[in-house]
Each structure stands twice: as C-alpha cells, then as structure tokens.
Design a protein around this motif. Structure first.
Motif, mmCIF file in Angstrom:
data_model
loop_
_atom_site.group_PDB
_atom_site.id
_atom_site.type_symbol
_atom_site.label_atom_id
_atom_site.label_comp_id
_atom_site.label_asym_id
_atom_site.label_seq_id
_atom_site.Cartn_x
_atom_site.Cartn_y
_atom_site.Cartn_z
ATOM 1 N N LEU A 122 26.476 27.112 41.776
ATOM 2 C CA LEU A 122 26.450 28.343 40.996
ATOM 3 C C LEU A 122 26.439 28.084 39.496
ATOM 4 C CD1 LEU A 122 28.875 30.374 43.254
ATOM 5 C CD2 LEU A 122 26.508 30.989 42.737
ATOM 6 N N TRP A 123 27.264 27.153 39.044
ATOM 7 C CA TRP A 123 27.309 26.883 37.602
ATOM 8 C C TRP A 123 26.029 26.215 37.113
ATOM 9 C CZ3 TRP A 123 30.066 29.253 34.199
ATOM 10 C CH2 TRP A 123 31.287 29.823 34.575
ATOM 11 N N ASP A 124 25.409 25.384 37.936
ATOM 12 C CA ASP A 124 24.128 24.792 37.542
ATOM 13 C C ASP A 124 23.092 25.898 37.291
ATOM 14 O OD1 ASP A 124 25.166 22.255 37.730
ATOM 15 O OD2 ASP A 124 24.186 21.757 39.634
ATOM 16 N N ALA A 125 23.062 26.867 38.187
ATOM 17 C CA ALA A 125 22.111 27.972 38.039
ATOM 18 C C ALA A 125 22.494 28.875 36.873
ATOM 19 C CB ALA A 125 22.032 28.771 39.336
ATOM 20 N N PRO A 136 26.063 40.841 33.211
ATOM 21 C CA PRO A 136 26.054 41.472 31.887
ATOM 22 C C PRO A 136 27.444 41.932 31.449
ATOM 23 C CG PRO A 136 25.292 43.027 33.532
ATOM 24 C CD PRO A 136 25.423 41.704 34.239
ATOM 25 N N ALA A 137 27.677 41.840 30.143
ATOM 26 C CA ALA A 137 28.889 42.378 29.496
ATOM 27 C C ALA A 137 30.172 41.692 29.932
ATOM 28 C CB ALA A 137 29.001 43.887 29.720
ATOM 29 N N THR A 138 30.052 40.540 30.572
ATOM 30 C CA THR A 138 31.250 39.801 30.987
ATOM 31 C C THR A 138 31.092 38.317 30.667
ATOM 32 O OG1 THR A 138 30.521 39.243 33.247
ATOM 33 C CG2 THR A 138 31.620 41.382 32.938
ATOM 34 N N VAL A 139 32.212 37.629 30.687
ATOM 35 C CA VAL A 139 32.247 36.173 30.594
ATOM 36 C C VAL A 139 32.755 35.640 31.934
ATOM 37 C CG1 VAL A 139 33.282 34.183 29.440
ATOM 38 C CG2 VAL A 139 32.696 36.231 28.124
ATOM 39 N N PRO A 140 31.930 34.973 32.731
ATOM 40 C CA PRO A 140 32.424 34.415 33.995
ATOM 41 C C PRO A 140 33.466 33.325 33.739
ATOM 42 C CG PRO A 140 30.036 34.605 34.041
ATOM 43 C CD PRO A 140 30.462 34.834 32.615
ATOM 44 N N LEU A 141 34.585 33.435 34.413
ATOM 45 C CA LEU A 141 35.641 32.431 34.326
ATOM 46 C C LEU A 141 35.618 31.514 35.538
ATOM 47 C CD1 LEU A 141 38.627 34.641 33.060
ATOM 48 C CD2 LEU A 141 36.815 33.513 31.733
ATOM 49 N N ALA A 142 35.152 32.031 36.672
ATOM 50 C CA ALA A 142 35.036 31.226 37.897
ATOM 51 C C ALA A 142 33.878 31.764 38.727
ATOM 52 C CB ALA A 142 36.321 31.257 38.705
ATOM 53 N N LEU A 143 33.080 30.846 39.241
ATOM 54 C CA LEU A 143 32.010 31.149 40.190
ATOM 55 C C LEU A 143 32.111 30.087 41.279
ATOM 56 C CD1 LEU A 143 29.045 31.690 37.677
ATOM 57 C CD2 LEU A 143 30.392 33.479 38.801
ATOM 58 N N TYR A 144 32.254 30.508 42.527
ATOM 59 C CA TYR A 144 32.476 29.521 43.578
ATOM 60 C C TYR A 144 32.099 30.084 44.939
ATOM 61 C CZ TYR A 144 36.836 32.148 44.375
ATOM 62 O OH TYR A 144 37.763 33.136 44.636
ATOM 63 N N LEU A 145 32.055 29.195 45.929
ATOM 64 C CA LEU A 145 31.706 29.575 47.292
ATOM 65 C C LEU A 145 32.898 29.365 48.223
ATOM 66 C CD1 LEU A 145 28.137 28.028 47.694
ATOM 67 C CD2 LEU A 145 28.728 30.381 47.083
ATOM 68 N N GLN A 234 27.775 30.855 53.495
ATOM 69 C CA GLN A 234 29.123 31.045 52.985
ATOM 70 C C GLN A 234 29.121 32.264 52.068
ATOM 71 O OE1 GLN A 234 27.874 27.499 52.653
ATOM 72 N NE2 GLN A 234 26.336 28.522 51.385
ATOM 73 N N ILE A 235 30.240 32.549 51.439
ATOM 74 C CA ILE A 235 30.377 33.740 50.592
ATOM 75 C C ILE A 235 30.591 33.312 49.148
ATOM 76 C CG2 ILE A 235 31.787 35.792 50.130
ATOM 77 C CD1 ILE A 235 32.472 35.820 53.115
ATOM 78 N N SER A 236 29.980 34.025 48.222
ATOM 79 C CA SER A 236 30.163 33.730 46.801
ATOM 80 C C SER A 236 31.172 34.694 46.177
ATOM 81 C CB SER A 236 28.828 33.815 46.045
ATOM 82 O OG SER A 236 28.240 35.094 46.190
ATOM 83 N N PHE A 237 31.934 34.177 45.203
ATOM 84 C CA PHE A 237 32.970 34.946 44.516
ATOM 85 C C PHE A 237 32.833 34.764 43.013
ATOM 86 C CE2 PHE A 237 34.767 33.649 48.604
ATOM 87 C CZ PHE A 237 35.307 34.827 49.094
ATOM 88 N N TYR A 238 33.442 35.694 42.272
ATOM 89 C CA TYR A 238 33.494 35.569 40.823
ATOM 90 C C TYR A 238 34.868 35.970 40.300
ATOM 91 C CZ TYR A 238 32.787 40.667 41.009
ATOM 92 O OH TYR A 238 32.902 42.009 41.294
ATOM 93 N N VAL A 239 35.229 35.387 39.171
ATOM 94 C CA VAL A 239 36.265 35.930 38.293
ATOM 95 C C VAL A 239 35.582 36.115 36.955
ATOM 96 C CG1 VAL A 239 38.462 35.551 37.121
ATOM 97 C CG2 VAL A 239 38.162 34.767 39.482
#
Length: 330
Positions: A122-125, A136-145, A234-239
């Motif tokens: 996710l972070w590579d992409a 949009p309008a956010t700063v991702p703090l975590a992206l993971y599966l 699998q499932i993707s999540f964000y913070v």
C-alpha cells in the motif's frame, strides 16, 4: 522612587521568567473508531501511536472515542476525518469501495505474495502517487492489510468452490464481493458489527474476513465451521488524520506524529492483526466443538484457479494496471 522603580522591574522580570518557563501549549487530538476498546486496534495501533507521541511530546495527547462515540455509522469514518468530527479515524476502505478503487486492488487474491508485507504494498502505491488521490483532505498515518481471509460458516462446510455456490456470504467491500460472486455465491456487504446477528438469524450463511474477526466480534458463538488456506485475499485498513488539523499543529507536535506515522505504525498494526489471527485459530481448533478445515494444496488450487485471475481483470477494467504492477513489486 528608586525602590518603586526597582520593584516595578523586578515584578516585570518575575512575570517574564514565569511565562518563559511555561511549557508549550498542550494539544489533545481525538481518535474515533467504531469497535469495542478490546478490539485488536487498541493494542496494535492506538497504544503504539500514543506511546510514540508521548515519548517525543508529552504535551500532545490522543483521546480515544471507541464504539462509535463520535458517530455510530462505520461507513462514515473517512468523512468524519474530512469534516473534522474527529481528528483521527480508523476504518476500512472496503466500506466505501467506490472512493478507493485502486487501493482495493490490494485486497484481491494473488496480489500480495507470501514474501511481501501488506503495508509495503500500500505504501509503495501511495508514495508513488498512484493511490494518493484516493485520500483527499487527510494525512494517512497507517495503511495496512489484514491476515488472509478465511471462510467463517454456520452449518456449512467449505472444501470446494461448489460448496459455496448459492450461499449468501458477507463481505466487507467490492473486492471480496467480486471474489465471492466468481465462486457462485451471493455477496452481502455489511459492516463487521452487523455480522453476529446476521449469522445468528440466518440472514447470511457465512462470512469472508480475516480470522482475527472471529475473536474480536465473538463470531465463534454463532459460527461452527472454518476453512483456511483459500485464496480469498485480505482486507485493507487505514488510519487517517484531518489534513488541516495536522498542518495546524506546531512543528514539535507534527514531528511527534511523524516519528511513527507511515510504515512503522502500519507494521505494528499489521503484525497485531496477524498475531491475533494466529491466536484465534489456535483457540477454535483446541475447543473441539468446531470444524476447522485446512485445505490441501490440490483443494486450494481449485479455488485459486477461479479467484487469482480477478486482479488482472479488475485492474484492466479501471485502467490501473500500473498500480497492480507496483503492488506486486514489479
């Protein structure tokens, strides 16, 4: 007069010294999610985030609002961050799949290999700019599966694709829906906190999600058959954090967040999900009142032949072949 003047300047010096000694203005950030406090999100993600920030900036605090305290609808999590209802939120891209079509490729079977970390995919992409526009309008703090998806069933044993055909299977988003539909079942999208009652009442026959959810949502109380080793993705999540709120922080407070945001926090979250899944699977296998099916290589291959080609098909449909290549490390 002399004494009055001295007294005046002394008082001024005392006041100046007092203000000079004052600590930086304290800040409190709100963090909203929709699951109970004992969910894996707390130990794997929130507590490490709080600890890292406290180490660098004790005057920056994160106040957590679990269980939908700042809004009960899980599908509105991202919007809450954008609107500033909460400074930070945790959620699933799949709940609003149409906003994250390229990100959702990460959930498909065959995209993540055994040698890859989901958060790196996710972070590579994201860092390449290929999916950053979907946040949009956010700063991702975590992206993971999450850990690999499994079948969680009530009164249905799944060993072959034919065992799934015609059943109603809950999924979290569009990627898993395509997988289930390819296997001949009906995909029913709903948030995780609705699964228990839906499985108990027969509204659905089973669920496709990570094994950690069995423990986090007490699904073992209503399910009785589990199939692992299936190529279901699998499932993707964000913070994410409201960007204006982030930009408005002091340099010190932003640095405290940046000290863990990104791959470090994502790794902590993903490791936590995987550990929880392993623990849950060990538990349900040891109770003796569940059917736990671990597919053989040949049995798994029958599913993979149907599910693994989907990533290329969907990437072509949305013109995101480059994103898929990045996620696969090509």
């Amino acid at each position: 007069m002399f004494y009055k003047t001295v007294g005046k300047y002394a008082a001024t010096a005392i006041v100046a010294t007092a203000f000079g000694a004052m600590p930086a203005v304290a800040e409190t950030l709100s963090f909203a999610h929709f699951v109970p406090p004992q969910h894996t999100i707390t130990s794997s993600t929130i507590e490490p985030l709080q600890a890292a920030i406290a180490k660098m900036s004790p005057d920056l605090e994160i106040q957590v609002y679990p269980g939908g305290e700042l809004g009960a609808g899980p599908l509105e999590q991202y919007v809450r961050a954008v609107q500033g209802v909460a400074d930070m939120v945790w959620g699933l891209q799949g709940y609003t799949s149409s906003q994250f079509p390229k990100t959702m490729l990460s959930e498909l079977p065959g995209v993540k290999t055994d040698g890859q970390n989901g958060y790196d995919i996710l972070w590579d992409a994201y860092e390449s700019g290929q999916i950053s526009g979907e946040f949009p309008a956010t700063v991702p703090l975590a992206l993971y599966l999450s850990e690999p998806n499994v079948f969680i069933m009530k009164d249905h044993d799944v060993r072959t694709p034919a065992d799934v055909a015609g059943l109603k299977i809950r999924v979290s988003g569009s990627a898993a829906a395509r997988v289930i539909e390819a296997l001949g079942a009906t995909a029913v999208q709903m948030p995780a906190n609705e699964i228990y009652n839906s499985l108990q009442t027969g509204l659905i026959d089973g669920v496709v999600t990570g094994a950690s959810a069995i423990g986090d949502f007490k699904l073992d109380e209503v399910a009785n058959s589990y199939t692992t080793g299936v190529s279901l993705g699998q499932i993707s999540f964000y913070v994410v954090m409201n960007k204006a709120r982030y930009d408005g922080l002091s340099d010190k407070h932003r640095a405290a967040i940046d000290s863990i945001a990104g791959r470090a926090l994502s790794k902590s979250a993903e490791d936590g999900w995987n550990a929880r899944a392993e623990q849950v699977l060990d538990t349900i296998q040891s109770t003796g009142d569940n059917t736990v099916i671990e597919l053989t290589a040949d049995e798994a291959a029958a599913f993979s032949a149907i599910t693994d080609p989907l990533a290329d098909v969907i990437a072509a449909e949305i013109g995101a072949e480059d994103v898929l290549a990045t996620m696969r490390g090509n």
